[in-house]
Design an enzyme around this catalytic site. Structure first.
Site, mmCIF file in Angstrom:
data_model
loop_
_atom_site.group_PDB
_atom_site.id
_atom_site.type_symbol
_atom_site.label_atom_id
_atom_site.label_comp_id
_atom_site.label_asym_id
_atom_site.label_seq_id
_atom_site.Cartn_x
_atom_site.Cartn_y
_atom_site.Cartn_z
ATOM 1 C CG ASP A 177 5.004 -9.917 2.107
ATOM 2 O OD1 ASP A 177 5.390 -8.079 2.256
ATOM 3 O OD2 ASP A 177 6.325 -9.961 1.957
ATOM 4 C CG ASP A 196 -11.148 -7.913 -2.849
ATOM 5 O OD1 ASP A 196 -9.920 -8.348 -2.320
ATOM 6 O OD2 ASP A 196 -11.199 -7.027 -3.056
ATOM 7 C CG HIS A 219 7.520 -6.144 2.955
ATOM 8 N ND1 HIS A 219 6.975 -7.181 2.803
ATOM 9 C CD2 HIS A 219 8.912 -6.120 3.353
ATOM 10 C CE1 HIS A 219 8.410 -7.932 3.215
ATOM 11 N NE2 HIS A 219 8.742 -7.104 3.526
ATOM 12 C CB ALA A 269 13.304 -23.954 15.063
ATOM 13 C CB SER A 292 11.823 -8.850 4.105
ATOM 14 O OG SER A 292 10.587 -9.326 5.213
#
Lengths: 537, 224
Positions: free
Chosen positions: A210, A266, A275, A392, A475
């Site tokens: 993320d 890093d 998020h 899928a 999400s």
């Protein structure tokens, strides 16, 4: 314009720019995109591409600013009373009874002598009637089946009802004060599921691919160049020394494992966006700690793998962006560093991504389960989503659509043959308002998204202040599935393909009967999935 | 009510067998190898230890880690001089394993305790043949009523199982008379218990629908 609609416009602009600059590449570049609310500004070319510098490891705790009033799509919280007690008033599901006891209620005219005689005829001995009770609790031989005896007694016209004395047991209701806002967990029966599996264990590692995670105390020095957004030029902020802190409701000793930042190259995948921290919260927010919100698999360890750049990453000139290659690297990194589950609340539309397909197949072949957001483009023409289509095709990777608080298909949730499961992603539409989203702790966005302010109020962001926000999107749905996978894996299902099959088999069918394009096989049913199968049932 | 009807039916079967034995006895007396001091009818009791290999091998292995288990029980026999015998017996298998999930033939234990209790109540009629003064071989078949209970931690009442079904069995064995009033028998039994497995749970995943199996029994018999 709604904030998250704005996001897609921005993402499209950025993607278009990337396509222009890298047009010669054989594979279309992956412009990593959050499958939820916040994102940001279009970036001008004057960004200085300078690596950040960690100047100090600091030890200050993050500042928790509570539930936060913010911009559109986020809750104004004046009505919140975190101290309000949570009372579980739902009925018991039944279960094992106490042997040797039988509850009998006679009709009101039956005198004690008759009641005693009737029960004595069945070798039951009437006891002292409990206070406040209009029924009797009879003692019977512990070897006698009270269910059968109750059925026999119920044949009598003077017996109103008879039943075994079933044991009640508490549902695991987290004591986190904002838990009452987390409708998403109640709607998928997490309280019953937590009775079976209280949040997995630290033996399970979930990689969150993320925008990073607020997981460590560190001070970075950045160079903030001037940039443009919506035809407005924002001034350069010069050299900034910014403190980062772990999210107080997420971090604990040994919580995070093998962090890596593919955007900055890093081992400090800190979140400059919010998020990734929010997603991590749904997955594993600390629970039963009398703080904030609960998470679903709250005992797992989290591997922060930063593969998406937020706006501040771009403003600070991160050397990499969230592209196909970066995401593919992140998947392989997670698989090679001990992740059991990978959460990918990200995606894109456009041409296929064989590099990611290879990486996902590699991860699954190493025993890693992958959950992928189905996408938020249903209202934007519902284009095919690339990552869910890959998922899928792989047994062990699942594409996750979103439902709202009424468990209806969320209006934004992309639909297609690739959708395999649904989970709560929330919606602010259809009358749900701000509380219709998924609540978790993340960065205090009022102090992060300063580029949303007028230029005169634009200033350095803070990444050490935290608040609770409602976000919506696939999400937010995806970490529910990742968390369930983590719990199943901890419980004993080691095969990603078996985990997918179990989730699909036990999913609650919604929408059109059978598999459909909006809910896939249905809404995840954690309790049923964790309970599995008996010999005969 | 259904259980009562089944019990009644079982009683009728038992009574029928006894009646058959009584009717056949006088005619058959001359054909038996019974010793002259064998009584016309003898009643015996027995204690039974059985070790069963369940037909639903994969299902039992998934839940209990093995497809075999012990049964303890007992019963009574009526033996006629002509060699006909009628037996009623009950035994009990109880074992705790764990709930599981099955995918592509592979089972994954889920660590949730599951206890299964199997109680076959069997009525068997057959024929005994005295090989020597101390040794009798026998064989027979019959019908039973088998109850099956399955309870799991965290399961609701509707998720547990409490069923009874008609079962069938055939058995053969040999009895050794240690003393006039005491004998030991070794017995092989095949039983079929339909209508409990195969419609749900692990057994459905494996396509196994017989809760019976083959078993070896040792019977300690008191009586002539």
């Amino acid at each position: 314009m709604k904030r998250w609609t704005f996001v897609w416009m921005v993402a499209a602009l950025v993607a278009a720019g990337a396509l222009v600059t890298q047009g010669a590449a054989q594979q279309a570049p992956f412009e990593g995109r959050l499958q939820s609310g916040p994102a940001g500004v279009s970036l001008a070319s004057q960004i200085v591409n300078r690596a950040r510098v960690a100047v100090q490891r600091v030890g200050l705790p993050g500042l928790d600013t509570g539930m936060h009033a913010s911009d559109m799509g986020r809750l104004r919280t004046s009505a919140v009373d975190p101290a309000a007690p949570i009372i579980d008033r739902r009925p018991s599901p039944g279960g094992a009874y106490v042997p040797g006891r039988l509850i009998v209620k006679f009709t009101s005219q039956v005198p004690l002598a008759t009641r005693t005689a009737v029960l004595a005829a069945h070798a039951a001995r009437i006891g002292t009637r409990p206070p406040n009770a209009d029924f009797d609790v009879a003692a019977i031989d512990p070897s006698v089946d009270p269910v059968a005896l109750a059925q026999t007694l119920q044949q009598r016209p003077d017996v109103a009802y008879a039943q075994a004395d079933y044991r009640m047991h508490p549902y695991m209701v987290p004591n986190d004060p904002l838990y009452s806002y987390q409708w998403n967990f109640e709607k998928i029966g997490m309280e019953q599921a937590w009775d079976i599996n209280p949040g997995a264990t630290s033996s399970i590692v979930v990689a969150v691919l993320d925008t990073g995670v607020a997981f460590e105390n560190v001070r970075f020095q950045f160079q903030a160049a001037s940039f443009q957004s919506n035809n407005t030029t924002y001034p350069a902020l010069g050299t900034l020394a910014l403190d980062f802190a772990p999210a107080p409701d997420l971090a604990s000793a040994n919580r995070f494992v093998s962090p890596w930042d593919f955007i900055w190259g890093d081992a400090d995948p800190v979140d400059l966006d919010g998020h990734g921290t929010h997603v991590s919260g749904t997955l594993g927010q600390l629970t039963n700690n009398n703080v904030g919100t609960a998470g679903m698999a709250y005992n797992v360890r989290i591997m922060p793998v930063k593969v998406l750049d937020g706006n501040w990453d771009d403003i600070f000139g991160s050397p990499n962006q969230g592209t196909d290659s970066v995401v593919a690297e992140g998947i392989r990194y997670a698989a090679d560093h001990g992740a059991n589950v990978i959460n990918m609340s990200l995606g894109r539309t456009g041409p296929p991504a064989p590099v990611i397909q290879d990486a996902m197949q590699y991860a699954v072949s190493k025993g890693v389960f992958i959950a992928v957001a189905a996408g938020n483009d249903y209202e934007n023409g519902n284009p095919d989503e690339v990552l869910p289509e890959i998922a899928a095709q792989i047994q062990g990777a699942v594409a996750v659509g979103a439902v709202d608080e009424n468990l209806n298909h969320a209006p934004y949730s992309s639909a297609g043959s690739y959708v395999e499961l649904a989970a709560p992603g929330g919606s602010f539409d259809n009358g749900f308002g701000a509380k219709g989203g998924i609540l978790q702790q993340t960065l205090d966005l009022s102090q992060v998204d300063t580029y949303d302010n007028p230029v005169a109020q634009f200033g350095p962001p803070r990444f050490d202040a935290f608040a609770y926000y409602f976000f919506t999107g696939t999400s937010m749905a995806t970490p529910h599935v990742s968390a369930l996978a983590a719990m199943l894996m901890q419980q004993g299902i080691k095969s990603p393909a078996a985990i997918e099959a179990a989730m699909e088999q036990f999913a609650t069918d919604e929408g059109t009967p059978g598999r459909d394009d909006e809910y896939g096989f249905g809404l995840i049913n954690p309790r049923a999935t964790l309970l599995g199968l008996g010999l005969a049932r | 009510m259904q259980r009562w009807v089944r019990t009644q039916r079982l009683g009728m079967v038992l009574a029928g067998c006894l009646l058959a034995g009584l009717v056949i006895t006088p005619a058959a007396v001359a054909q038996t190898s019974a010793s002259p001091d064998t009584p016309l009818i003898s009643a015996r009791g027995f204690f039974d230890y059985g070790y069963e290999s369940f037909a639903a091998k994969q299902s039992f292995t998934a839940v209990f880690g093995q497809s075999t288990g012990s049964l303890l029980g007992g019963g009574a026999q009526v033996v006629f001089r002509n060699g006909i015998y009628v037996e009623i017996g009950a035994s009990r298998f109880k074992k705790t394993g764990q709930r599981a999930y099955v995918y592509n033939g592979t089972s994954y234990g889920l660590g949730i305790p599951l206890t299964a209790t199997l109680v076959p109540l069997e009525v068997t009629a057959g024929y005994r043949y005295r090989v020597s003064p101390r040794i009798v071989v026998y064989g027979g078949g019959g019908i039973g009523s088998t109850s099956y209970k399955e309870t799991s931690q965290f399961a609701t009442a509707s998720e547990n199982v409490d069923k009874r079904t008609t079962s069938y069995q055939v058995k053969a064995g040999g009895e050794y008379r240690i003393a006039e009033w005491f004998g030991v028998a070794g017995e092989f039994e095949y039983s079929r218990v339909p209508n409990i497995l195969g419609t749900s749970g692990v057994s459905q995943a494996y396509g196994e629908n017989n809760l019976g199996g083959t078993s070896l029994h040792i019977k300690f018999i008191v009586g002539r």
